[in-house]
Design a protein around this motif. Structure first.
Motif, PDB file in Angstrom:
ATOM      1  N   CYS A   3      -6.085   7.408   1.605  1.00  0.00           N
ATOM      2  CA  CYS A   3      -5.611   6.725   1.564  1.00  0.00           C
ATOM      3  C   CYS A   3      -4.337   5.654   1.853  1.00  0.00           C
ATOM      4  O   CYS A   3      -3.766   4.682   1.767  1.00  0.00           O
ATOM      5  N   LEU A   4      -3.572   7.211   1.053  1.00  0.00           N
ATOM      6  CA  LEU A   4      -2.163   6.357  -0.200  1.00  0.00           C
ATOM      7  C   LEU A   4      -1.261   5.874   1.696  1.00  0.00           C
ATOM      8  O   LEU A   4      -1.278   6.600   2.511  1.00  0.00           O
ATOM      9  N   GLY A   5      -0.566   4.477   1.368  1.00  0.00           N
ATOM     10  CA  GLY A   5      -0.157   4.000   2.569  1.00  0.00           C
ATOM     11  C   GLY A   5      -0.685   3.371   3.371  1.00  0.00           C
ATOM     12  O   GLY A   5      -0.066   2.190   3.944  1.00  0.00           O
ATOM     13  N   ASP A   6      -1.980   2.994   3.199  1.00  0.00           N
ATOM     14  CA  ASP A   6      -2.850   2.493   4.028  1.00  0.00           C
ATOM     15  C   ASP A   6      -3.385   1.448   3.142  1.00  0.00           C
ATOM     16  O   ASP A   6      -3.801   1.902   1.656  1.00  0.00           O
ATOM     17  N   LEU A   7      -4.065   0.301   2.992  1.00  0.00           N
ATOM     18  CA  LEU A   7      -4.752  -0.821   2.817  1.00  0.00           C
ATOM     19  C   LEU A   7      -6.290  -0.149   2.037  1.00  0.00           C
ATOM     20  O   LEU A   7      -7.420   0.815   3.214  1.00  0.00           O
ATOM     21  N   CYS A   8      -6.305   0.451   1.157  1.00  0.00           N
ATOM     22  CA  CYS A   8      -8.001   0.970   0.835  1.00  0.00           C
ATOM     23  C   CYS A   8      -8.752   0.627   0.032  1.00  0.00           C
ATOM     24  O   CYS A   8      -9.628   1.327  -0.711  1.00  0.00           O
ATOM     25  N   VAL A   9      -8.799  -0.924  -0.007  1.00  0.00           N
ATOM     26  CA  VAL A   9      -9.852  -1.061  -1.293  1.00  0.00           C
ATOM     27  C   VAL A   9     -11.141  -0.856  -0.395  1.00  0.00           C
ATOM     28  O   VAL A   9     -12.902  -0.411  -1.379  1.00  0.00           O
ATOM     29  N   LEU A  10     -11.569  -1.687   0.637  1.00  0.00           N
ATOM     30  CA  LEU A  10     -12.757  -1.386   1.697  1.00  0.00           C
ATOM     31  C   LEU A  10     -13.183   0.627   1.620  1.00  0.00           C
ATOM     32  O   LEU A  10     -14.255   1.154   1.674  1.00  0.00           O
ATOM     33  N   ALA A  11     -11.771   1.166   1.738  1.00  0.00           N
ATOM     34  CA  ALA A  11     -12.440   2.492   1.454  1.00  0.00           C
ATOM     35  C   ALA A  11     -13.266   3.226  -0.025  1.00  0.00           C
ATOM     36  O   ALA A  11     -13.763   4.069   0.102  1.00  0.00           O
ATOM     37  N   TRP A  14     -17.014   4.183  -0.394  1.00  0.00           N
ATOM     38  CA  TRP A  14     -16.563   6.182  -0.961  1.00  0.00           C
ATOM     39  C   TRP A  14     -17.356   5.666  -2.244  1.00  0.00           C
ATOM     40  O   TRP A  14     -18.619   6.489  -2.213  1.00  0.00           O
ATOM     41  N   VAL A  15     -17.953   4.210  -2.952  1.00  0.00           N
ATOM     42  CA  VAL A  15     -18.358   4.879  -4.394  1.00  0.00           C
ATOM     43  C   VAL A  15     -19.531   4.650  -3.932  1.00  0.00           C
ATOM     44  O   VAL A  15     -20.326   5.081  -4.479  1.00  0.00           O
ATOM     45  N   LYS A  16     -19.860   3.437  -2.833  1.00  0.00           N
ATOM     46  CA  LYS A  16     -21.543   3.223  -2.203  1.00  0.00           C
ATOM     47  C   LYS A  16     -21.974   4.265  -2.437  1.00  0.00           C
ATOM     48  O   LYS A  16     -23.751   5.677  -1.700  1.00  0.00           O
ATOM     49  N   GLU A  17     -21.528   5.074  -1.191  1.00  0.00           N
ATOM     50  CA  GLU A  17     -21.883   7.123  -0.961  1.00  0.00           C
ATOM     51  C   GLU A  17     -21.976   8.111  -1.640  1.00  0.00           C
ATOM     52  O   GLU A  17     -22.702   8.974  -1.490  1.00  0.00           O
ATOM     53  N   ASN A  18     -21.149   7.625  -2.918  1.00  0.00           N
ATOM     54  CA  ASN A  18     -21.262   8.576  -4.251  1.00  0.00           C
ATOM     55  C   ASN A  18     -21.588   8.644  -5.256  1.00  0.00           C
ATOM     56  O   ASN A  18     -22.013   9.727  -5.905  1.00  0.00           O
ATOM     57  N   LEU A  19     -21.927   7.361  -5.554  1.00  0.00           N
ATOM     58  CA  LEU A  19     -22.543   6.831  -6.378  1.00  0.00           C
ATOM     59  C   LEU A  19     -24.051   7.240  -7.331  1.00  0.00           C
ATOM     60  O   LEU A  19     -23.908   7.852  -8.046  1.00  0.00           O
ATOM     61  N   GLU A  20     -24.859   7.548  -6.168  1.00  0.00           N
ATOM     62  CA  GLU A  20     -25.980   8.192  -6.368  1.00  0.00           C
ATOM     63  C   GLU A  20     -26.335   9.883  -6.794  1.00  0.00           C
ATOM     64  O   GLU A  20     -26.834   9.673  -8.071  1.00  0.00           O
ATOM     65  N   LEU A  48     -12.819   8.910  -7.481  1.00  0.00           N
ATOM     66  CA  LEU A  48     -12.266   7.922  -6.872  1.00  0.00           C
ATOM     67  C   LEU A  48     -10.725   8.113  -6.902  1.00  0.00           C
ATOM     68  O   LEU A  48     -10.290   7.952  -5.181  1.00  0.00           O
ATOM     69  N   ASN A  49     -10.232   8.588  -7.579  1.00  0.00           N
ATOM     70  CA  ASN A  49      -8.967   8.161  -7.333  1.00  0.00           C
ATOM     71  C   ASN A  49      -8.158   9.225  -7.103  1.00  0.00           C
ATOM     72  O   ASN A  49      -7.023   9.342  -5.705  1.00  0.00           O
ATOM     73  N   LYS A  50      -8.607  11.042  -7.136  1.00  0.00           N
ATOM     74  CA  LYS A  50      -8.458  11.818  -6.581  1.00  0.00           C
ATOM     75  C   LYS A  50      -8.475  11.392  -4.287  1.00  0.00           C
ATOM     76  O   LYS A  50      -7.802  12.140  -3.573  1.00  0.00           O
ATOM     77  N   TYR A  51      -9.648  11.015  -4.188  1.00  0.00           N
ATOM     78  CA  TYR A  51      -9.720  10.771  -2.558  1.00  0.00           C
ATOM     79  C   TYR A  51      -8.935   9.919  -2.141  1.00  0.00           C
ATOM     80  O   TYR A  51      -8.272   9.455  -1.057  1.00  0.00           O
ATOM     81  N   PRO A 107       0.408  -1.122  -0.326  1.00  0.00           N
ATOM     82  CA  PRO A 107       0.351  -0.049   0.021  1.00  0.00           C
ATOM     83  C   PRO A 107       0.749   1.595  -0.046  1.00  0.00           C
ATOM     84  O   PRO A 107      -0.119   1.990   0.699  1.00  0.00           O
ATOM     85  N   SER A 108       1.880   1.058  -0.194  1.00  0.00           N
ATOM     86  CA  SER A 108       2.675   2.467  -0.114  1.00  0.00           C
ATOM     87  C   SER A 108       2.851   3.032  -1.389  1.00  0.00           C
ATOM     88  O   SER A 108       2.974   4.785  -1.235  1.00  0.00           O
ATOM     89  N   VAL A 109       2.253   2.725  -2.759  1.00  0.00           N
ATOM     90  CA  VAL A 109       2.055   2.773  -3.818  1.00  0.00           C
ATOM     91  C   VAL A 109      -0.410   2.882  -3.971  1.00  0.00           C
ATOM     92  O   VAL A 109      -0.056   1.854  -3.318  1.00  0.00           O
ATOM     93  N   LEU A 110      -0.823   3.335  -4.604  1.00  0.00           N
ATOM     94  CA  LEU A 110      -2.263   3.225  -4.273  1.00  0.00           C
ATOM     95  C   LEU A 110      -2.505   2.105  -5.468  1.00  0.00           C
ATOM     96  O   LEU A 110      -1.209   1.093  -6.370  1.00  0.00           O
ATOM     97  N   PRO A 111      -3.796   1.042  -5.066  1.00  0.00           N
ATOM     98  CA  PRO A 111      -3.667  -0.097  -6.089  1.00  0.00           C
ATOM     99  C   PRO A 111      -4.246   0.325  -7.547  1.00  0.00           C
ATOM    100  O   PRO A 111      -4.702   1.246  -7.611  1.00  0.00           O
ATOM    101  N   ASP A 112      -4.600  -0.465  -8.468  1.00  0.00           N
ATOM    102  CA  ASP A 112      -5.191  -0.143  -9.528  1.00  0.00           C
ATOM    103  C   ASP A 112      -6.576  -0.284  -9.772  1.00  0.00           C
ATOM    104  O   ASP A 112      -6.791  -1.555  -9.442  1.00  0.00           O
ATOM    105  N   ILE A 113      -7.018   0.499  -9.382  1.00  0.00           N
ATOM    106  CA  ILE A 113      -8.697   0.562  -9.677  1.00  0.00           C
ATOM    107  C   ILE A 113      -9.755   1.030  -9.638  1.00  0.00           C
ATOM    108  O   ILE A 113      -9.457   2.338 -10.087  1.00  0.00           O
ATOM    109  N   THR A 114     -10.181   0.232 -10.918  1.00  0.00           N
ATOM    110  CA  THR A 114     -11.294   1.091 -11.800  1.00  0.00           C
ATOM    111  C   THR A 114     -13.096   0.848 -11.058  1.00  0.00           C
ATOM    112  O   THR A 114     -13.217  -0.498 -10.784  1.00  0.00           O
ATOM    113  N   VAL A 115     -13.634   1.841 -11.365  1.00  0.00           N
ATOM    114  CA  VAL A 115     -15.262   1.347 -11.093  1.00  0.00           C
ATOM    115  C   VAL A 115     -15.694   1.578 -12.609  1.00  0.00           C
ATOM    116  O   VAL A 115     -15.761   2.074 -13.395  1.00  0.00           O
ATOM    117  N   ARG A 116     -17.183   0.586 -13.003  1.00  0.00           N
ATOM    118  CA  ARG A 116     -17.987   0.570 -13.685  1.00  0.00           C
ATOM    119  C   ARG A 116     -19.446   0.681 -12.984  1.00  0.00           C
ATOM    120  O   ARG A 116     -19.556  -0.386 -12.050  1.00  0.00           O
TER     121      ARG A 116
END
Length: 300
Positions: free
Chosen positions: A118-126, A130-136, A110-113, A85-94
């Motif tokens: 979350c940089l430096g921490d495990l972030c997949v759950l975050a 975030w998507v659940k809170e902002n998708l609508e 999402l990438n900005k958030y 987690p020292s760098v962000l994972p490759d995450i894509t939302v569709r």
């Protein structure tokens, strides 16, 4: 952190996600071998050893009930770099409920958030939360900006423009990105090919709207460098250069289906292709002129 510490964190997160999303309709690990190699590395390696080259990747599928949609599904695709987690994972939302513009916007936000919080921490759950809170919010924007339907003649629809995009990337290594390219081209009915390695080459052809949708998805992934090097747009039902009427989109295709093409991989990591073989491949398809556009030299 050392490679071993990074790997331990990655394995811990995968095990947590597996417990939280036990069904295959919720979490799908797309490369079980990569996960097994990661676990073996954590259990057996010395701290100075580099991790295995194959990287864990997975899909998380979630449904969202909202005031504007009924059980809208979104899919979060994730692949781990070695240094996560020292760098962000490759995450894509569709999400199919989003317009192309909102798809790009939600990915950017999402990438900005994640970068900020979350940089430096495990972030997949975050990322999932975030998507659940902002998708609508993004779905509402998609609905509010959707153009009003209008009657168009057959000659006015976007299906009447055939496009061929020639995409250049500094490199294409990541298995998740390669899988996305193959799946998205099939989903959108595009033909062409992708050449992984360094450099990476992707060609897609088909209806202009489908090509633009493909590009909007690809360009928001994490790349060192990616661009449309060249494009061809042809209006259907017009007079061609030989004064014959162009009758169908399929008659303009130079490729049958979509494939990942490998041309004698070589180099220390097997990530360089034989450009001479690429030129011959393009020549057989009747588009060898694009070789000079890509590489600045004439092929032979």
């Amino acid at each position: 952190m050392s490679y071993t510490e990074w790997a331990e964190s990655q394995l811990a997160e995968v095990e947590l996600l597996t417990s939280m999303f036990p069904g295959q309709d919720e979490l799908e690990l797309t490369d079980q071998l990569a996960l097994a190699e990661l676990r073996s590395y954590v259990e057996n390696s010395a701290s100075g050893e580099k991790p295995p080259p194959s990287r864990p990747q997975f899909f998380i599928k979630q449904r969202l009930d909202s005031s504007v949609t009924n059980e809208t599904e979104f899919i979060l695709t994730c692949a781990y770099p070695s240094e996560y987690p020292s760098v962000l994972p490759d995450i894509t939302v569709r999400c199919s409920a989003l317009s192309r513009a909102q798809q790009t916007e939600i990915q950017t936000d999402l990438n900005k958030y994640l970068m900020k919080n979350c940089l430096g921490d495990l972030c997949v759950l975050a990322a999932v939360d975030w998507v659940k809170e902002n998708l609508e919010h993004f779905i509402k924007k998609s609905l509010s900006t959707a153009p009003a339907p209008k009657l168009e003649s057959a000659s006015q629809t976007t299906q009447d423009v055939f496009s061929r995009l020639w995409i250049y990337s500094h490199h294409i290594y990541n298995k998740s990105k390669r899988k996305n390219i193959l799946e998205w081209s099939k989903e959108l009915g595009l033909s062409g090919f992708s050449m992984p390695g360094k450099p990476g080459v992707v060609c897609v052809e088909g209806p202009q709207s489908a090509c633009e949708e493909f590009w909007s998805r690809v360009k928001v992934l994490t790349w060192k460098k990616i661009m449309i090097r060249h494009r061809e747009d042809i209006t259907l039902n017009r007079q061609g250069d030989d004064s014959n009427t162009v009758e169908s989109l399929d008659s303009l295709r130079k490729f049958t289906g979509f494939e990942e093409a490998m041309f004698d991989p070589h180099g220390n990591r097997g990530n360089h292709m034989d450009l001479g073989q690429l030129y011959q491949f393009l020549n057989e398809k009747g588009c060898c002129d694009v070789f000079q556009i890509y590489f600045g030299i004439e092929g032979r």
